[in-house]
Write a protein that holds these residues in place. Structure first.
Motif, PDB file in Angstrom:
ATOM      1  N   GLY A  25       0.824  -1.193   0.000  1.00 13.80           N
ATOM      2  CA  GLY A  25       0.000   0.000   0.000  1.00 13.80           C
ATOM      3  C   GLY A  25       0.862   1.249   0.000  1.00 13.80           C
ATOM      4  N   PRO A  26       0.225   2.389  -0.162  1.00 16.05           N
ATOM      5  CA  PRO A  26       0.992   3.630  -0.192  1.00 16.05           C
ATOM      6  C   PRO A  26       1.671   3.909   1.147  1.00 16.05           C
ATOM      7  CG  PRO A  26      -1.392   4.041  -0.195  1.00 16.05           C
ATOM      8  CD  PRO A  26      -1.202   2.592  -0.395  1.00 16.05           C
ATOM      9  N   GLY A  27       1.109   3.376   2.238  1.00 16.46           N
ATOM     10  CA  GLY A  27       1.689   3.657   3.541  1.00 16.46           C
ATOM     11  C   GLY A  27       2.845   2.735   3.881  1.00 16.46           C
ATOM     12  N   ALA A  28       3.001   1.667   3.123  1.00 18.54           N
ATOM     13  CA  ALA A  28       4.004   0.683   3.485  1.00 18.54           C
ATOM     14  C   ALA A  28       5.405   1.257   3.320  1.00 18.54           C
ATOM     15  CB  ALA A  28       3.848  -0.558   2.618  1.00 18.54           C
ATOM     16  N   GLY A  29       6.291   0.885   4.220  1.00 21.65           N
ATOM     17  CA  GLY A  29       7.665   1.375   4.152  1.00 21.65           C
ATOM     18  C   GLY A  29       8.376   0.753   2.957  1.00 21.65           C
ATOM     19  N   PRO A  30       9.521   1.270   2.646  1.00 16.27           N
ATOM     20  CA  PRO A  30      10.242   0.768   1.484  1.00 16.27           C
ATOM     21  C   PRO A  30      10.656  -0.699   1.653  1.00 16.27           C
ATOM     22  CG  PRO A  30      11.595   2.313   2.735  1.00 16.27           C
ATOM     23  CD  PRO A  30      10.213   2.400   3.287  1.00 16.27           C
ATOM     24  N   ALA A  31      10.932  -1.107   2.929  1.00 20.87           N
ATOM     25  CA  ALA A  31      11.404  -2.474   3.130  1.00 20.87           C
ATOM     26  C   ALA A  31      10.295  -3.477   2.791  1.00 20.87           C
ATOM     27  CB  ALA A  31      11.856  -2.675   4.561  1.00 20.87           C
ATOM     28  N   THR A  32       9.042  -3.139   3.172  1.00 20.07           N
ATOM     29  CA  THR A  32       7.970  -4.083   2.918  1.00 20.07           C
ATOM     30  C   THR A  32       7.448  -3.970   1.494  1.00 20.07           C
ATOM     31  OG1 THR A  32       6.493  -2.474   3.872  1.00 20.07           O
ATOM     32  CG2 THR A  32       7.193  -4.270   5.284  1.00 20.07           C
ATOM     33  N   ALA A  33       7.720  -2.851   0.845  1.00 21.58           N
ATOM     34  CA  ALA A  33       7.150  -2.657  -0.479  1.00 21.58           C
ATOM     35  C   ALA A  33       7.818  -3.579  -1.505  1.00 21.58           C
ATOM     36  CB  ALA A  33       7.292  -1.205  -0.917  1.00 21.58           C
ATOM     37  N   GLU A  34       9.082  -3.868  -1.314  1.00 23.81           N
ATOM     38  CA  GLU A  34       9.803  -4.620  -2.341  1.00 23.81           C
ATOM     39  C   GLU A  34      10.007  -6.060  -1.924  1.00 23.81           C
ATOM     40  OE1 GLU A  34      13.370  -2.518  -3.303  1.00 23.81           O
ATOM     41  OE2 GLU A  34      12.361  -0.590  -3.076  1.00 23.81           O
ATOM     42  N   GLN A  35       8.913  -6.681  -1.444  1.00 24.74           N
ATOM     43  CA  GLN A  35       9.063  -8.044  -0.973  1.00 24.74           C
ATOM     44  C   GLN A  35       9.215  -9.028  -2.123  1.00 24.74           C
ATOM     45  OE1 GLN A  35       5.791  -8.866   1.516  1.00 24.74           O
ATOM     46  NE2 GLN A  35       6.772  -8.064   3.346  1.00 24.74           N
ATOM     47  N   GLY A  36       8.533  -8.758  -3.200  1.00 25.85           N
ATOM     48  CA  GLY A  36       8.542  -9.709  -4.311  1.00 25.85           C
ATOM     49  C   GLY A  36       7.749 -10.938  -3.926  1.00 25.85           C
ATOM     50  N   PRO A  37       7.831 -12.004  -4.706  1.00 20.66           N
ATOM     51  CA  PRO A  37       7.099 -13.230  -4.381  1.00 20.66           C
ATOM     52  C   PRO A  37       7.666 -13.835  -3.112  1.00 20.66           C
ATOM     53  CG  PRO A  37       8.608 -13.595  -6.211  1.00 20.66           C
ATOM     54  CD  PRO A  37       8.640 -12.124  -5.931  1.00 20.66           C
ATOM     55  N   PRO A  38       6.819 -14.484  -2.297  1.00 21.64           N
ATOM     56  CA  PRO A  38       7.319 -15.096  -1.060  1.00 21.64           C
ATOM     57  C   PRO A  38       8.371 -16.152  -1.384  1.00 21.64           C
ATOM     58  CG  PRO A  38       5.080 -15.804  -1.529  1.00 21.64           C
ATOM     59  CD  PRO A  38       5.395 -14.724  -2.508  1.00 21.64           C
ATOM     60  N   PRO A  39       9.406 -16.271  -0.548  1.00 22.05           N
ATOM     61  CA  PRO A  39      10.466 -17.241  -0.839  1.00 22.05           C
ATOM     62  C   PRO A  39       9.920 -18.662  -0.775  1.00 22.05           C
ATOM     63  CG  PRO A  39      10.711 -16.363   1.359  1.00 22.05           C
ATOM     64  CD  PRO A  39       9.635 -15.553   0.704  1.00 22.05           C
ATOM     65  N   GLU A  40      10.485 -19.512  -1.623  1.00 22.39           N
ATOM     66  CA  GLU A  40      10.038 -20.902  -1.656  1.00 22.39           C
ATOM     67  C   GLU A  40      10.480 -21.596  -0.391  1.00 22.39           C
ATOM     68  OE1 GLU A  40      10.691 -24.869  -4.369  1.00 22.39           O
ATOM     69  OE2 GLU A  40      11.393 -22.943  -5.097  1.00 22.39           O
ATOM     70  N   GLU A  41       9.547 -22.266   0.283  1.00 23.37           N
ATOM     71  CA  GLU A  41       9.907 -22.924   1.536  1.00 23.37           C
ATOM     72  C   GLU A  41      10.705 -24.180   1.278  1.00 23.37           C
ATOM     73  OE1 GLU A  41       7.005 -23.512   4.557  1.00 23.37           O
ATOM     74  OE2 GLU A  41       6.002 -21.623   4.062  1.00 23.37           O
ATOM     75  N   ILE A  42      11.602 -24.490   2.224  1.00 24.00           N
ATOM     76  CA  ILE A  42      12.446 -25.677   2.064  1.00 24.00           C
ATOM     77  C   ILE A  42      11.609 -26.924   2.300  1.00 24.00           C
ATOM     78  CG2 ILE A  42      14.341 -26.956   3.142  1.00 24.00           C
ATOM     79  CD1 ILE A  42      15.624 -24.235   3.703  1.00 24.00           C
ATOM     80  N   ARG A  43      11.671 -27.884   1.384  1.00 23.78           N
ATOM     81  CA  ARG A  43      11.022 -29.172   1.595  1.00 23.78           C
ATOM     82  C   ARG A  43      12.112 -30.222   1.642  1.00 23.78           C
ATOM     83  NH1 ARG A  43       5.603 -28.334   0.339  1.00 23.78           N
ATOM     84  NH2 ARG A  43       5.337 -26.453  -0.893  1.00 23.78           N
ATOM     85  N   ALA A  44      12.279 -30.833   2.818  1.00 20.55           N
ATOM     86  CA  ALA A  44      13.316 -31.862   2.945  1.00 20.55           C
ATOM     87  C   ALA A  44      12.742 -33.015   3.736  1.00 20.55           C
ATOM     88  CB  ALA A  44      14.539 -31.290   3.658  1.00 20.55           C
ATOM     89  N   ILE A  45      13.341 -34.178   3.571  1.00 20.00           N
ATOM     90  CA  ILE A  45      12.865 -35.349   4.308  1.00 20.00           C
ATOM     91  C   ILE A  45      13.431 -35.281   5.717  1.00 20.00           C
ATOM     92  CG2 ILE A  45      12.996 -37.857   4.448  1.00 20.00           C
ATOM     93  CD1 ILE A  45      13.156 -37.507   1.229  1.00 20.00           C
ATOM     94  N   PRO A  46      12.538 -35.225   6.743  1.00 16.48           N
ATOM     95  CA  PRO A  46      13.039 -35.070   8.111  1.00 16.48           C
ATOM     96  C   PRO A  46      13.809 -36.306   8.576  1.00 16.48           C
ATOM     97  CG  PRO A  46      10.652 -35.366   8.092  1.00 16.48           C
ATOM     98  CD  PRO A  46      11.079 -35.331   6.668  1.00 16.48           C
ATOM     99  N   VAL A  47      14.707 -36.085   9.539  1.00 17.80           N
ATOM    100  CA  VAL A  47      15.460 -37.191  10.138  1.00 17.80           C
ATOM    101  C   VAL A  47      14.485 -38.078  10.896  1.00 17.80           C
ATOM    102  CG1 VAL A  47      17.280 -37.752  11.781  1.00 17.80           C
ATOM    103  CG2 VAL A  47      17.475 -35.719  10.363  1.00 17.80           C
ATOM    104  N   ARG A  48      14.631 -39.390  10.788  1.00 15.41           N
ATOM    105  CA  ARG A  48      13.763 -40.308  11.541  1.00 15.41           C
ATOM    106  C   ARG A  48      14.356 -40.548  12.920  1.00 15.41           C
ATOM    107  NH1 ARG A  48       9.687 -39.416   8.403  1.00 15.41           N
ATOM    108  NH2 ARG A  48      10.025 -40.024   6.255  1.00 15.41           N
ATOM    109  N   HIS A  49      13.473 -40.697  13.907  1.00 12.62           N
ATOM    110  CA  HIS A  49      13.932 -40.959  15.281  1.00 12.62           C
ATOM    111  C   HIS A  49      13.288 -42.238  15.782  1.00 12.62           C
ATOM    112  CE1 HIS A  49      15.768 -36.990  15.645  1.00 12.62           C
ATOM    113  NE2 HIS A  49      14.681 -36.499  15.063  1.00 12.62           N
TER     114      HIS A  49
END
Lengths: 347, 276
Positions: A25-49
């Motif tokens: 929005g117009p009120g958003a600071g510069p840091a939040t304005a240029e977020q771009g697409p959300p980063p891809e979350e890491i998908r990994a096979i968890p360690v088994r216990h």
């Protein structure tokens, strides 16, 4: 209260519509304005216990066995437990147990503060007396002390009030003056004072020396400094072990059963000595001890919070506040994304 | 109570004798002041005069006795030898018929209440908000009414630029803000003398300026101040006099510019060479 200059533009404030700001929005600071697409979350096979699964299975089996025996063994006599749980004799015993706990702890705390201040005094006679008191009462079993107070009349048949080594104004029969409950309160309270004094002393010593210096520099006198500055801060250190002591006192008060005080344990003992339902009645007593201990634990939590004022920037919410927040915000808009990590260069 | 000029037990002043409360006499005077902690001889004969409305800065290497001197002035430490007067009255003692009597705790506290002190580690009361910190002593020591004390405290917080932090706890404030609250707390007792014990030494460099600005305002308002500091810029601009201490003695004293620019003593020179 106006927000100070340079207040952060509160990213992810509730009510910010449109999800993570793609448009910004117009009120958003510069840091939040240029977020771009959300980063891809890491998908990994968890360690088994596997070990955790084995341990969990063992615990579950043991728990199932416990539940089974509680239900299947008729000798627990749950019906008897139900009959006596709220019986007047048990409740009267519970009342005396609570009375002993409250009064003995009160004596213990007052005496503890007094002994701690004496112990820290620069007057060697005062600190020596405090040391000797603690030495004596910590060094003998509380059961012995209870029996001692109960049999005080054997040592001093008559107790008189008057001028030391002078005339006396009033005289009492020791047996009338110190009943079973009186002996229990004296024994438990005086013994507790010795332990509480060490707890209070530790609390006082935990407060930074600069605090009393700052108070002195403002012209505050010693007693005022202790009451307004030192003790309130010492409370943070004093409360947890004091809660411990209170819970311990609740159970230690059952020792008074040996000097014919019909507190909770002696009350059920009197009942089962007649009907021989020993185990069910001991369970009745145990359940009551557990209930009161649970209540004391909750009380301790809130007292600790009270004295934690100013010790952290923000106190964590209480469990109750958490439940309410969960219930009342479940339909509200999802909160904004947590503080965004800088997105790495997209490949 | 006023004795004839030159009575022993009165501070020696160049311009005649000082009487308690005499506006012409010095605010602080010491004569052959000694202080030791056990075998450690920290102050070895300090002769010092601080006039009313004077801002005196004290510099010197650590362990030179600067802080101890401040602490003696409001009797947080008891001196071993010599004499020390604040506002024409002996600190910690009463002189009667050529004998010294120790003051009672109550009297010492009453005198301390008139001297403000600001500590290196702020020493705010962490269980009280900024406002509660400031009103504590006026209410509990002076017996001021809470509404009046609160009003005055808000003015003081405004003066140090923290009017919107009145309800914040010290932990929620930056070091510089905490120190400014501490200054407000000291000023709330309307002291006639302010002692600063390295007030900016525990602060991040970017926060030092705000605290020094408050102290400059205070100096400009005519407060008598003794400032132990490592801020040579403050000493040069706001100080009326500068004292260089080393190993428990005053090595050199005079106008800040003169000492900082052309120190007369070798030890002063080597110290300034290290810190400037």
């Amino acid at each position: 209260m106006s927000s100070g200059p340079g207040a952060p533009g509160s990213p992810g404030a509730p009510g910010a519509p449109g999800g993570p700001g793609i448009s910004g929005g117009p009120g958003a600071g510069p840091a939040t304005a240029e977020q771009g697409p959300p980063p891809e979350e890491i998908r990994a096979i968890p360690v088994r216990h596997p070990g955790r699964w084995v341990a969990a299975a063992v615990v579950l089996v043991l728990a199932a066995m416990l539940v089974h025996t509680l239900v299947a063994n008729p000798r627990f006599e749950w019906g008897v437990i139900g009959n006596y749980f709220l019986s007047s004799r048990v409740l009267e015993g519970l009342g005396i147990t609570l009375l002993l706990t409250v009064v003995a702890m009160f004596i213990g705390i007052v005496l503890g503060v007094l002994l701690a201040v004496m112990r820290l005094s620069s007057n060697p006679l005062l600190s020596g007396a405090s040391w000797a008191y603690i030495w004596l009462f910590r060094g003998t079993p509380v059961l012995v002390q209870l029996l001692f107070w109960f049999n005080l009349a054997a040592l001093y048949p008559r107790i008189s009030v008057g001028v030391p080594f002078g005339p006396s104004f009033a005289e009492f029969n020791a047996n009338d003056l110190i009943s079973g409950i009186g002996a229990a309160i004296l024994g438990l309270g005086l013994n507790e004072g010795a332990y509480m004094s060490e707890i209070v002393r530790a609390g006082i010593l935990s407060v930074d020396h600069g605090q009393s210096e700052a108070a002195q520099a403002l012209g505050m006198r010693r007693a005022l400094t202790m009451r307004r500055i030192i003790l309130p801060q010492a409370m943070r250190v004093i409360i947890p072990p004091t809660g411990n002591e209170t819970i311990s006192m609740l159970k230690t008060s059952s020792l008074a059963s040996v000097i014919t005080v019909t507190e909770l344990l002696y009350a059920v003992q009197l009942i089962y000595s007649v009907n021989f339902q020993t185990i069910p009645l001991l369970i009745v007593a145990s359940l009551w001890y557990l209930i009161v201990t649970s209540l004391l634990t909750i009380g301790q939590y809130y007292i600790e919070r009270h004295y934690a004022r100013g010790s952290a920037r923000q106190l964590p919410p209480t469990p109750w506040q958490r439940v309410r927040r969960l219930l009342f915000t479940v339909h509200a808009a999802p909160p904004g994304p947590p503080a965004q990590l800088p997105a790495g260069p997209s490949r | 109570m006023s004795g004839p000029p030159g009575t022993p037990g009165r501070p020696p002043a160049a311009d005649g004798a000082a009487v308690p409360g005499d506006p012409g006499g010095p605010m602080v005077a010491t004569e052959g002041l000694h202080k030791s902690f056990g075998r450690l001889h920290v102050l070895r004969g300090i002769d010092l005069t601080v006039a009313r409305q004077e801002v005196m800065c004290v510099i010197g290497p650590s362990g030179s006795g600067k802080s101890t001197l401040l602490r003696c002035i409001n009797h947080l430490e008891q001196i071993n030898a010599g004499r020390l007067w604040v506002d024409g009255e002996l600190v910690g003692y009463r002189q009667q018929g050529g004998k010294l009597y120790e003051l009672r705790d109550k009297e010492i506290c009453a005198k301390r209440a008139e001297i403000g002190m600001v500590f290196q580690q702020f020493n705010l009361f962490p269980h009280m908000t900024a406002l509660e910190n400031v009103i504590e002593a006026p209410v509990r020591v002076r017996g001021q009414g809470r509404p009046k004390a609160t009003e005055q405290a808000r003015e003081l917080l405004y003066r140090v630029g923290l009017q919107d932090k009145a309800d914040a706890y010290p932990k929620q404030l930056s070091g510089g803000q905490q120190q400014r609250v501490a200054i407000a707390r000291a000023l709330a007792m309307q002291p006639k003398l302010m002692l600063f014990d390295e007030p900016t030494s525990a602060l991040d460099p970017e926060l030092v300026g705000d605290v020094l600005a408050v102290m400059r305002d205070l100096a400009a308002s005519g407060m008598t101040m003794i400032v132990v500091t490592h801020e040579m810029g403050f000493a040069r601009e706001a100080g009326d006099s500068l004292v260089f201490m080393d190993e428990g003695v005053i090595v050199e004293a005079g106008r800040p510019r003169e000492i900082l620019v052309s120190p007369q003593h070798e030890r002063t020179r080597s110290f300034l060479a290290k810190v400037l």
